[in-house]
Write an enzyme that holds these catalytic residues in place. Structure first.
Site, PDB file in Angstrom:
ATOM      1  N   ARG A  47      -9.475   1.309   8.731  1.00  0.00           N
ATOM      2  CA  ARG A  47      -9.055  -0.037   9.101  1.00  0.00           C
ATOM      3  C   ARG A  47     -10.122  -0.784   9.888  1.00  0.00           C
ATOM      4  O   ARG A  47      -9.916  -1.961  10.214  1.00  0.00           O
ATOM      5  CB  ARG A  47      -7.800   0.053   9.960  1.00  0.00           C
ATOM      6  CG  ARG A  47      -6.501  -0.264   9.210  1.00  0.00           C
ATOM      7  CD  ARG A  47      -5.423  -0.149  10.231  1.00  0.00           C
ATOM      8  NE  ARG A  47      -4.183  -0.780   9.956  1.00  0.00           N
ATOM      9  CZ  ARG A  47      -3.120  -0.170   9.414  1.00  0.00           C
ATOM     10  NH1 ARG A  47      -3.199   1.041   8.965  1.00  0.00           N
ATOM     11  NH2 ARG A  47      -1.978  -0.818   9.329  1.00  0.00           N
TER      12      ARG A  47
ATOM     13  N   ARG B 197      11.299  -1.167  10.872  1.00  0.00           N
ATOM     14  CA  ARG B 197      10.284  -0.823  11.854  1.00  0.00           C
ATOM     15  C   ARG B 197      10.174  -1.951  12.872  1.00  0.00           C
ATOM     16  O   ARG B 197      10.210  -3.109  12.522  1.00  0.00           O
ATOM     17  CB  ARG B 197       8.923  -0.653  11.152  1.00  0.00           C
ATOM     18  CG  ARG B 197       8.758   0.686  10.495  1.00  0.00           C
ATOM     19  CD  ARG B 197       7.571   0.735   9.561  1.00  0.00           C
ATOM     20  NE  ARG B 197       6.340   0.169  10.103  1.00  0.00           N
ATOM     21  CZ  ARG B 197       5.171   0.201   9.464  1.00  0.00           C
ATOM     22  NH1 ARG B 197       5.083   0.771   8.263  1.00  0.00           N
ATOM     23  NH2 ARG B 197       4.101  -0.331   9.992  1.00  0.00           N
TER      24      ARG B 197
ATOM     25  N   LYS C 262       0.823  -1.218   0.000  1.00  0.00           N
ATOM     26  CA  LYS C 262       0.000   0.000   0.000  1.00  0.00           C
ATOM     27  C   LYS C 262       0.853   1.262   0.000  1.00  0.00           C
ATOM     28  O   LYS C 262       0.622   2.172  -0.775  1.00  0.00           O
ATOM     29  CB  LYS C 262      -0.912   0.039   1.241  1.00  0.00           C
ATOM     30  CG  LYS C 262      -1.951  -1.050   1.310  1.00  0.00           C
ATOM     31  CD  LYS C 262      -2.963  -0.768   2.426  1.00  0.00           C
ATOM     32  CE  LYS C 262      -2.365  -0.734   3.832  1.00  0.00           C
ATOM     33  NZ  LYS C 262      -1.815  -2.000   4.313  1.00  0.00           N
TER      34      LYS C 262
ATOM     35  N   ARG D 247      -0.119  -8.420  13.674  1.00  0.00           N
ATOM     36  CA  ARG D 247      -0.716  -7.450  12.753  1.00  0.00           C
ATOM     37  C   ARG D 247      -1.620  -8.171  11.760  1.00  0.00           C
ATOM     38  O   ARG D 247      -2.646  -7.652  11.353  1.00  0.00           O
ATOM     39  CB  ARG D 247       0.380  -6.669  12.035  1.00  0.00           C
ATOM     40  CG  ARG D 247       1.059  -5.668  12.959  1.00  0.00           C
ATOM     41  CD  ARG D 247       2.320  -5.112  12.350  1.00  0.00           C
ATOM     42  NE  ARG D 247       2.085  -4.283  11.192  1.00  0.00           N
ATOM     43  CZ  ARG D 247       2.976  -4.084  10.225  1.00  0.00           C
ATOM     44  NH1 ARG D 247       4.150  -4.676  10.279  1.00  0.00           N
ATOM     45  NH2 ARG D 247       2.698  -3.313   9.221  1.00  0.00           N
TER      46      ARG D 247
ATOM     47  N   ARG E 251      11.492  -5.286   4.524  1.00  0.00           N
ATOM     48  CA  ARG E 251      11.153  -3.875   4.357  1.00  0.00           C
ATOM     49  C   ARG E 251      12.076  -2.991   5.202  1.00  0.00           C
ATOM     50  O   ARG E 251      12.392  -3.308   6.339  1.00  0.00           O
ATOM     51  CB  ARG E 251       9.711  -3.657   4.791  1.00  0.00           C
ATOM     52  CG  ARG E 251       9.323  -2.193   4.803  1.00  0.00           C
ATOM     53  CD  ARG E 251       7.870  -2.015   4.596  1.00  0.00           C
ATOM     54  NE  ARG E 251       7.115  -2.184   5.830  1.00  0.00           N
ATOM     55  CZ  ARG E 251       5.791  -2.025   5.885  1.00  0.00           C
ATOM     56  NH1 ARG E 251       5.102  -1.741   4.797  1.00  0.00           N
ATOM     57  NH2 ARG E 251       5.159  -2.190   7.021  1.00  0.00           N
TER      58      ARG E 251
HETATM   59  P1  AMP Z   1       0.852   1.130   8.927  1.00  0.00           P
HETATM   60  O1  AMP Z   1       2.037   1.990   8.684  1.00  0.00           O
HETATM   61  O2  AMP Z   1      -0.328   1.531   8.078  1.00  0.00           O
HETATM   62  O3  AMP Z   1       1.163  -0.343   8.839  1.00  0.00           O
HETATM   63  O4  AMP Z   1       0.376   1.414  10.442  1.00  0.00           O
HETATM   64  C1  AMP Z   1       1.217   1.117  11.531  1.00  0.00           C
HETATM   65  C2  AMP Z   1       0.432   1.057  12.815  1.00  0.00           C
HETATM   66  O5  AMP Z   1      -0.212   2.330  13.055  1.00  0.00           O
HETATM   67  C3  AMP Z   1      -0.684   0.042  12.853  1.00  0.00           C
HETATM   68  O6  AMP Z   1      -0.224  -1.265  13.200  1.00  0.00           O
HETATM   69  C4  AMP Z   1      -1.597   0.631  13.933  1.00  0.00           C
HETATM   70  O7  AMP Z   1      -1.050   0.447  15.230  1.00  0.00           O
HETATM   71  C5  AMP Z   1      -1.500   2.135  13.650  1.00  0.00           C
HETATM   72  N1  AMP Z   1      -2.525   2.563  12.667  1.00  0.00           N
HETATM   73  C6  AMP Z   1      -2.297   3.088  11.418  1.00  0.00           C
HETATM   74  N2  AMP Z   1      -3.453   3.377  10.791  1.00  0.00           N
HETATM   75  C7  AMP Z   1      -4.447   3.024  11.660  1.00  0.00           C
HETATM   76  C8  AMP Z   1      -5.863   3.062  11.602  1.00  0.00           C
HETATM   77  N3  AMP Z   1      -6.518   3.516  10.509  1.00  0.00           N
HETATM   78  N4  AMP Z   1      -6.553   2.613  12.679  1.00  0.00           N
HETATM   79  C9  AMP Z   1      -5.938   2.169  13.783  1.00  0.00           C
HETATM   80  N5  AMP Z   1      -4.597   2.085  13.900  1.00  0.00           N
HETATM   81  C10 AMP Z   1      -3.849   2.504  12.858  1.00  0.00           C
END
Ligand code: AMP
Length: 219
Positions: free
Chosen positions: A90, A157, A15, A168, A124
């Site tokens: 999400r 990360r 994404k 996750r 990554r």
């Molecule tokens: P990502 O970079 O999109 O994988 O997001 C990393 C982390 O940020 C996720 O594992 C969640 O802890 C938090 N996070 C990001 N976007 C959301 C969302 N829309 N709702 C809830 N938590 C989020």
């Protein structure tokens, strides 16, 4: 051209990479809630302190916090001509809240098998400075461990480490996967499948662009 897009897919489905490419091609801002949250944590803000535990453990940040953050961001002037949302919504509650703020034109769905994703996530690397995403398998930086765009240092990360990846995934299956059906019933969905670990990102981008053309969202 105004275009309001969301991109759905499991963690590690690409994404972030696709969003970053589409952002320059379509000239619309990319909004990643994950990037916003990582930045708040890095800056040590009050919000950052409240949400760190969720990111560290691979859990979702509570809906009311995320919705507040996204509302503030979408209301910024640069979003007037459209945007692409990466990592939001999400949960169904977030999707419903988004419906009340804007009308989405299309949903991009990246369909990638889990075994490919796990391999990709462990490879990554992310820029500590600007958040650009690399992959040691398919999208290596020109110089090892250095961001091509800003020269910042690359890191892995914490939530891309194996222990957190599984969690996750569980969270994704339970809370986010049902969103696909929600959007299928409401907006056109462009599904792009990727079945190999080293599929070049530009191939996937081209398929997304084709889908947007078919929907006449771009010419
Ligand atoms: P990502 O970079 O999109 O994988 O997001 C990393 C982390 O940020 C996720 O594992 C969640 O802890 C938090 N996070 C990001 N976007 C959301 C969302 N829309 N709702 C809830 N938590 C989020």
């Amino acid at each position: 051209m105004k275009m309001k897009l969301i991109i759905l897919g499991a963690p590690g489905s690409g994404k972030g990479t696709q969003t970053s490419r589409l952002k320059s091609m379509l000239n619309i801002p990319a909004i990643s809630t994950g990037d916003i949250f990582r930045n708040e944590i890095k800056e040590g803000t009050e919000l950052g302190k409240r949400i760190k535990k969720y990111l560290d453990s691979g859990q979702l940040v509570p809906d009311e916090i995320v919705i507040e953050v996204i509302k503030g961001r979408i209301n910024q002037p640069d979003c007037k001509n459209g945007f692409i949302l990466d990592g939001f919504p999400r949960t169904l509650e977030q999707a419903r809240a988004l419906d009340e703020i804007v009308k989405i034109d299309a949903c991009i769905n990246l369909a990638v098998p889990k075994e490919i994703i796990v391999k990709r996530l462990s490879a990554r690397r992310t820029c500590r400075n600007c958040g650009e995403v690399y992959n040691l398998l398919v999208l290596r930086p020109k110089v090892d461990n250095i961001c091509d765009k800003c020269g910042g240092p690359l890191y892995q990360r914490d939530d891309d480490k194996e222990e957190v990846i599984e969690e996750r995934f569980r969270v994704y299956e339970k809370q986010t996967a049902p969103l696909l059906e929600y959007y299928r019933q409401r907006v056109p969905v462009i599904t792009v499948s990727c079945n190999s670990v080293d599929a070049p990102p530009e191939l996937i981008t081209n398929r997304i662009i084709d889908g947007l053309k078919k929907l006449k969202l771009i010419s």
